[in-house]
Write a protein that holds these residues in place. Sequence first.
Motif, PDB file in Angstrom:
ATOM      1  N   LYS B 280      19.872  15.560 -50.331  1.00  0.00           N
ATOM      2  CA  LYS B 280      20.359  16.255 -49.139  1.00  0.00           C
ATOM      3  C   LYS B 280      20.487  17.719 -49.546  1.00  0.00           C
ATOM      4  N   ILE B 281      19.582  18.524 -49.060  1.00  0.00           N
ATOM      5  CA  ILE B 281      19.442  19.891 -49.560  1.00  0.00           C
ATOM      6  C   ILE B 281      19.841  20.883 -48.484  1.00  0.00           C
ATOM      7  N   ARG B 282      20.654  21.852 -48.865  1.00  0.00           N
ATOM      8  CA  ARG B 282      20.951  22.960 -47.950  1.00  0.00           C
ATOM      9  C   ARG B 282      20.374  24.215 -48.607  1.00  0.00           C
ATOM     10  N   ALA B 283      19.502  24.912 -47.899  1.00  0.00           N
ATOM     11  CA  ALA B 283      18.861  26.091 -48.472  1.00  0.00           C
ATOM     12  C   ALA B 283      19.140  27.297 -47.600  1.00  0.00           C
ATOM     13  N   LYS B 284      19.244  28.457 -48.207  1.00  0.00           N
ATOM     14  CA  LYS B 284      19.417  29.666 -47.397  1.00  0.00           C
ATOM     15  C   LYS B 284      18.097  29.994 -46.713  1.00  0.00           C
ATOM     16  N   THR B 285      17.004  29.957 -47.501  1.00  0.00           N
ATOM     17  CA  THR B 285      15.680  30.197 -46.911  1.00  0.00           C
ATOM     18  C   THR B 285      14.714  29.168 -47.475  1.00  0.00           C
ATOM     19  N   ILE B 286      13.659  28.910 -46.711  1.00  0.00           N
ATOM     20  CA  ILE B 286      12.684  27.896 -47.120  1.00  0.00           C
ATOM     21  C   ILE B 286      11.284  28.498 -47.112  1.00  0.00           C
ATOM     22  N   VAL B 287      10.506  28.204 -48.148  1.00  0.00           N
ATOM     23  CA  VAL B 287       9.073  28.527 -48.138  1.00  0.00           C
ATOM     24  C   VAL B 287       8.331  27.203 -47.994  1.00  0.00           C
ATOM     25  N   VAL B 288       7.596  27.058 -46.902  1.00  0.00           N
ATOM     26  CA  VAL B 288       6.837  25.830 -46.682  1.00  0.00           C
ATOM     27  C   VAL B 288       5.423  26.052 -47.213  1.00  0.00           C
ATOM     28  N   ALA B 289       5.056  25.288 -48.229  1.00  0.00           N
ATOM     29  CA  ALA B 289       3.719  25.433 -48.844  1.00  0.00           C
ATOM     30  C   ALA B 289       3.183  24.047 -49.134  1.00  0.00           C
ATOM     31  N   ASN B 290       3.253  23.171 -48.123  1.00  0.00           N
ATOM     32  CA  ASN B 290       2.893  21.782 -48.387  1.00  0.00           C
ATOM     33  C   ASN B 290       1.433  21.447 -48.110  1.00  0.00           C
ATOM     34  N   GLY B 291       0.601  22.469 -47.987  1.00  0.00           N
ATOM     35  CA  GLY B 291      -0.832  22.235 -48.061  1.00  0.00           C
ATOM     36  C   GLY B 291      -1.507  21.707 -46.808  1.00  0.00           C
ATOM     37  N   ALA B 292      -2.714  21.231 -47.036  1.00  0.00           N
ATOM     38  CA  ALA B 292      -3.532  20.744 -45.933  1.00  0.00           C
ATOM     39  C   ALA B 292      -4.157  19.413 -46.311  1.00  0.00           C
ATOM     40  N   LEU B 293      -4.568  18.657 -45.289  1.00  0.00           N
ATOM     41  CA  LEU B 293      -5.218  17.370 -45.508  1.00  0.00           C
ATOM     42  C   LEU B 293      -6.674  17.502 -45.095  1.00  0.00           C
ATOM     43  N   GLU B 294      -7.547  16.864 -45.840  1.00  0.00           N
ATOM     44  CA  GLU B 294      -8.957  16.972 -45.486  1.00  0.00           C
ATOM     45  C   GLU B 294      -9.234  16.156 -44.224  1.00  0.00           C
ATOM     46  N   ARG B 295     -10.091  16.661 -43.386  1.00  0.00           N
ATOM     47  CA  ARG B 295     -10.342  16.027 -42.089  1.00  0.00           C
ATOM     48  C   ARG B 295     -11.504  15.036 -42.193  1.00  0.00           C
ATOM     49  N   PRO B 296     -11.321  13.779 -41.757  1.00  0.00           N
ATOM     50  CA  PRO B 296     -12.449  12.841 -41.759  1.00  0.00           C
ATOM     51  C   PRO B 296     -13.376  13.104 -40.575  1.00  0.00           C
ATOM     52  N   LEU B 297     -14.644  12.827 -40.755  1.00  0.00           N
ATOM     53  CA  LEU B 297     -15.602  12.902 -39.663  1.00  0.00           C
ATOM     54  C   LEU B 297     -15.713  11.509 -39.060  1.00  0.00           C
ATOM     55  N   ILE B 298     -15.749  11.442 -37.739  1.00  0.00           N
ATOM     56  CA  ILE B 298     -15.792  10.133 -37.072  1.00  0.00           C
ATOM     57  C   ILE B 298     -17.242   9.772 -36.776  1.00  0.00           C
ATOM     58  N   PHE B 299     -17.697   8.633 -37.299  1.00  0.00           N
ATOM     59  CA  PHE B 299     -19.023   8.140 -36.952  1.00  0.00           C
ATOM     60  C   PHE B 299     -18.999   6.633 -37.076  1.00  0.00           C
ATOM     61  N   ASP B 300     -20.096   5.993 -36.732  1.00  0.00           N
ATOM     62  CA  ASP B 300     -20.171   4.543 -36.725  1.00  0.00           C
ATOM     63  C   ASP B 300     -19.821   3.989 -38.107  1.00  0.00           C
ATOM     64  N   ASN B 301     -18.831   3.120 -38.147  1.00  0.00           N
ATOM     65  CA  ASN B 301     -18.412   2.478 -39.410  1.00  0.00           C
ATOM     66  C   ASN B 301     -17.913   3.461 -40.463  1.00  0.00           C
ATOM     67  N   GLN B 451       4.234  31.676 -35.157  1.00  0.00           N
ATOM     68  CA  GLN B 451       5.533  32.339 -35.092  1.00  0.00           C
ATOM     69  C   GLN B 451       6.527  31.504 -35.876  1.00  0.00           C
ATOM     70  N   LEU B 452       7.158  32.133 -36.858  1.00  0.00           N
ATOM     71  CA  LEU B 452       8.092  31.378 -37.688  1.00  0.00           C
ATOM     72  C   LEU B 452       9.521  31.735 -37.304  1.00  0.00           C
ATOM     73  N   PRO B 453      10.421  30.751 -37.320  1.00  0.00           N
ATOM     74  CA  PRO B 453      11.814  31.088 -37.063  1.00  0.00           C
ATOM     75  C   PRO B 453      12.392  31.845 -38.262  1.00  0.00           C
ATOM     76  N   ALA B 454      13.583  32.365 -38.069  1.00  0.00           N
ATOM     77  CA  ALA B 454      14.225  33.113 -39.150  1.00  0.00           C
ATOM     78  C   ALA B 454      14.443  32.187 -40.330  1.00  0.00           C
ATOM     79  N   LYS B 455      14.334  32.750 -41.531  1.00  0.00           N
ATOM     80  CA  LYS B 455      14.647  32.040 -42.778  1.00  0.00           C
ATOM     81  C   LYS B 455      13.626  30.958 -43.131  1.00  0.00           C
ATOM     82  N   ILE B 456      12.473  30.972 -42.471  1.00  0.00           N
ATOM     83  CA  ILE B 456      11.384  30.057 -42.837  1.00  0.00           C
ATOM     84  C   ILE B 456      10.177  30.921 -43.157  1.00  0.00           C
ATOM     85  N   HIS B 457       9.546  30.631 -44.297  1.00  0.00           N
ATOM     86  CA  HIS B 457       8.359  31.375 -44.699  1.00  0.00           C
ATOM     87  C   HIS B 457       7.250  30.379 -44.991  1.00  0.00           C
ATOM     88  N   VAL B 458       6.016  30.875 -45.026  1.00  0.00           N
ATOM     89  CA  VAL B 458       4.906  29.939 -45.187  1.00  0.00           C
ATOM     90  C   VAL B 458       3.856  30.557 -46.094  1.00  0.00           C
TER      91      VAL B 458
END
Lengths: 87, 653
Positions: B280-301, B451-458
């Motif tokens: 249970k974490i209380r932070a004054k400011t947060i940097v969100v750097a949790n990355g990206a997920l690779e996107r699958p291509l949709i095709f038959d099977n 648009q980021l709220p106050a105290k959140i960075h990315v």
Amino acid sequence: MILLTCPNCGERNVAEFRFGGEYKSRPQNPEDGAADVAWAEYLHFKANKLGIQKEWWYHRAGCGTWFLAERHTKTHVVEKTYLWEPN
Amino acid sequence: MSVKTNPEGSAALTQKAANRLPGHPSQRINRAELVEFEFNGKKYPAFSGDTIASALWAAGVRVLGRSFKYHRPRGPFAFTSADTNALVRVDDEPNARASATLVKPGMVVKPQNTWPSLDADIMSLTGLGSRFMPVGFYYKTFIRPKALWPTYEKVLRNAAGLGEVNTDVPDTYYDKKYEFAEVLVIGGGPAGLSAALSAAKAGARTLLLEENPFLGGHLAYERQTVETESGPVVAYELAEQLAQQAAGQPNLQIELNTMAFGIYDHNWVGAVKDETRLLKIRAKTIVVANGALERPLIFDNSDLPGVLLGSAAQRLIHLYGVQPGKRAVVLSGNDDGLQVALDLLGAGVKLAAVAELRGEVNSPQAIKLQQAGIEIKTNYVVVGAKGSKEVSGAMLVPLDGNGQPQTAGAEYVSCDLLVTSVGWTAALGLLSQAKAKTAYDEARAELLPTQLPAKIHVAGRVNGTHSVLAELLEGQVAGLNAAAEAGFGGGAAAKLSKQVAGLKVAEPVRNSAWVYVPGGKKSFISFDEDVSVKDLKDAVAEGYNSMELLKRYSTLSMGPSQGKYENANTMALCAEANDLPVGEAGLTTSRPPFSSVPLGTLAGRVMEPVKYTPMHSWHVARGARLMNAGLWKRLIIMATRRRKCWGRATAWA
């Protein structure tokens, strides 16, 4: 998990407090029989507005003081907290 | 727990896993520690550091379970913690993610959702009845006659649900910890590490959370050379350097195996560490750097085991030393895909074909491939994967001048591995919970925070930044600004921010416009819930055309992965079905938890305090039987031999 600043104890987790309702002035005693209606509205009707709301909080897990907070009901930004003063 | 090097000559441990590659410094497995575990009744070898998915893939096992609705054979396709295609039962725990669970000695792993066996699942016949189970069919069937409702309920309860709970399991230890930080950084990749180091150096008490057992993010599974301010470095070596800097940095606390699941009001963050401790974490400011997920291509099977994301193949090779296949078809839509092809070559995989969605390529990766004698078939697409339980071939089709598939020119290429690399989706869930505003960037074909709220960075890939130098500098900017907002230091210099902005503008577009290749009968958007493209189109045609309605009616994004690999594609297809530009399709509200949270961590410790009287030890020494009177242990009877009491024998001992 908003933070509230108790005027006595300082900044605490909202779990230490109990919400005490909107700040409303008690109705005076109108003569014309509308007293009952006014009293019922005072008890049961809430403004429930979107915006800064002046409200009571009770520090139940701390000093036990009742204080006022001005909180934005959507963004939960707490503008200020202070003890009630008669004026 | 001790790990043995085969003391009893167990057959499993001596067998050489069919697909293991030679050792390499980038790998996160320890070859000196052999571990044996069981899957589906058979014993398999693994190394310490292997996940269940990687160890099984090394042994040639790709099918780990059956899908929810049609019981199609499924296996891991992403090898990340968000890959819920391979949910298995681990000992007494249902629905464990095979890609995120490290192998422990003696582990007993079982497949789920399959009967009577993984190989021959009778429920897979539901695939034949799929036309009687259109999207939302349960809203339209099982209604009349009313008298049969109890029967319907029984049948459906057995058919639905995933995993079995064993109610006899003894209590596992769970607890909680309160953490406080001036700057909290979520994500230990290049951007997150850079942010954490900058914030800590500025004097702020910094806490860094990383979901993997190691730091580095995507650098950890990459072997190409990347540009940094101090010159070119090999990616996984840069990860090591940053990790070592972080370990030696004062003011910086690092928590590995820790997944943040929610950002709540006033920067209160919930996280789960080691699947057993709630932070249970209380932070004054947060940097969100949790990355990206690779996107699958949709095709038959495209859901066939053996169809992998590009980064999945790289994780297998570089983190776990597993050869993903013997003969691969690579479908590339960006330079990352060509890098994957190079990595596969380096792992001894024969490249049967490299299909490239783009018309022309001239990146360093393309040149290296051409030098190795590999033909890059530009303007090609894969329209389908073939195979019964695993992929055995791919249908490649050229694109005409309008970018449409020319089915006349289709060619079948046999392969046992089909790798796609068509783009990335920023993992925006946490930011959205923090009330950040997001918008679809047409040029980059991705949803990005605006648009980021106050105290959140990315910083980093979650902000659409993929080039390593830009990730490092953007992380630095975010860390300095977060520290300044918390009261430490003067923030990032304007010159640095400008440099980052310039680098971002110069980044190549990584997201292909291709989301779905038409022509398939079984093209699934959601692997969790078996929702196909046809289901989505039918739902929109029935009137459930906004994203919120579509989600609830079709159950898209409502499965165990909560749409992590589906949302971008769903948004694009929903927009297309409504004849709208992608950015106007709308979004569904993102709610915590961002990742799965074991219920035990919310329950916490089993605390049964006990109060003893001063007479307690005297009673116990004389053979007393005790009872619970509230919290007290009190004497109920003091008896040392059998007594006859009112004609009845009492059995007190």
